[in-house]
Design an enzyme around this catalytic site. Sequence first.
Site, PDB file in Angstrom:
ATOM      1  N   HIS A 198      -3.788   1.947   4.588  1.00 13.56           N
ATOM      2  CA  HIS A 198      -3.092   0.676   4.857  1.00 13.56           C
ATOM      3  C   HIS A 198      -4.079  -0.372   5.367  1.00 13.56           C
ATOM      4  O   HIS A 198      -4.098  -1.520   4.896  1.00 13.56           O
ATOM      5  CB  HIS A 198      -1.972   0.860   5.885  1.00 13.56           C
ATOM      6  CG  HIS A 198      -1.531  -0.454   6.457  1.00 13.56           C
ATOM      7  ND1 HIS A 198      -0.708  -1.337   5.786  1.00 13.56           N
ATOM      8  CD2 HIS A 198      -1.893  -1.083   7.612  1.00 13.56           C
ATOM      9  CE1 HIS A 198      -0.552  -2.451   6.491  1.00 13.56           C
ATOM     10  NE2 HIS A 198      -1.265  -2.333   7.620  1.00 13.56           N
ATOM     11  N   CYS A 212       0.847  -1.207   0.000  1.00 12.95           N
ATOM     12  CA  CYS A 212       0.000   0.000   0.000  1.00 12.95           C
ATOM     13  C   CYS A 212       0.878   1.251   0.000  1.00 12.95           C
ATOM     14  O   CYS A 212       2.078   1.190   0.288  1.00 12.95           O
ATOM     15  CB  CYS A 212      -0.910  -0.013   1.225  1.00 12.95           C
ATOM     16  SG  CYS A 212      -0.159   0.649   2.723  1.00 12.95           S
ATOM     17  N   CYS A 238       2.992   1.775   3.187  1.00 11.39           N
ATOM     18  CA  CYS A 238       4.116   0.844   3.381  1.00 11.39           C
ATOM     19  C   CYS A 238       5.169   1.003   2.288  1.00 11.39           C
ATOM     20  O   CYS A 238       6.348   0.708   2.513  1.00 11.39           O
ATOM     21  CB  CYS A 238       3.584  -0.585   3.420  1.00 11.39           C
ATOM     22  SG  CYS A 238       2.537  -0.857   4.856  1.00 11.39           S
TER      23      CYS A 238
END
Length: 373
Positions: free
Chosen positions: A336, A307, A310
């Site tokens: 996320h 995502c 991340c």
Amino acid sequence: MSDRFSFAVNARDGQARTGVLQTMRGDIRTPAFMPVGTAATVKAMLPESVRETGADILLGNTYHLMLRPGAERIARFGGLHDFMNWQHPILTDSGGFQVMSLGPLRKLTEEGVTFASHIDGSRHELTPERSMEIQRLLGSDIVMAFDECPALPATEESVADSMRRSMRWAQRSRDAFGDRPGHALFGIMQGGVTRELREESAQALTGIGFDGYAIGGLAVGEGQEAMFGVLDYAPGLLPQDKPRYLMGVGKPDDIVGAVQRGVDMMDCVLPSRSGRTGQAWTRRGQLNIKNARHQDDPRPLDEDCTCPACRSYSRAYLHHVFRAGEMISGMLLTWHNLHYYQDLMGGLRDAISQGRLNDFIADFHAMRAGGDI
Ligand SMILES: CNc1nc2cc3c(=O)[nH]c(N)nc3c(CCN)c2[nH]1
Ligand SMILES: [Zn+2]
């Protein structure tokens, strides 16, 4: 896309199924998780971002939208899809649950529920007929019958009375919904944690006939063990060829256990609401990014997550923007969490298709037992 509503199961693994719900506005891969878009928005997310997480459908709420901005106003803007810029399927809840959990000064009778708006105190009435009219004005693809979800603790007698009223309301919902090709009406099973009452409710609903069947009255404080106890038999009481929707669930391990027991659809505010408070759900369990231990941590929330949070942000950064109260904090954690939930649903669908659900679930729990996340 389809001009009619249809559901097909493509594979089974034990009680679990994977399939496709076809609607006028697109297909829904099941098991499916529905992000909650209560006030015509999934909070902190653009609609295109919600789509990018992998969501095929989102949930709207009759109760909130009838109070603000009003169902008739949304209809004047072409319905909820155009109004909120989400052209994929929408399921709307019918309002009964929200009135009982949100609306002050509420009065419940056989006719329906009268209540004061939690926004401005104005008086309103919700009946099966008015709920169907509101959901028609919103233009939702999947309409929920008007029901009552009894609050716990409740005696078995009061749960029985409430369930039987909800079944009478289910018939009135069915009658008021009429024949709307391409739109679906789901009935909602009630009956608390009492098998005989759940059986009576299932029999009543299947006798009326719906396009799908929800399991209501759960995730109201009974705890996971009692909920799974009901799910050990309740899905099997419903038509095998129709979708089963477990309302208001849940944490990742609730979702895994529910899918394992034959549930096809779920919705929950948890990933979005908890994301705004700094709670991140990951393959290895959950963490709160506001904890001081993250302030110098260069790692992403989840090494295996793709995502935007991340891919491009460290825990140190996320910790900082939460501590600073910056808006981007809720955006990134919500994104996320919703991305992780959809990844989990994709993993479940693949595992069921390949007949390896038990291994998937064993790995799911083993990854969370590791401790350090
Ligand atoms: C969070 N737990 C929870 N339990 C629910 C039960 C019902 C329920 O029994 N009926 C309806 N109509 N909605 C429910 C909801 C709202 C789902 N978005 C529930 N949420
Ligand atoms: Zn992520």
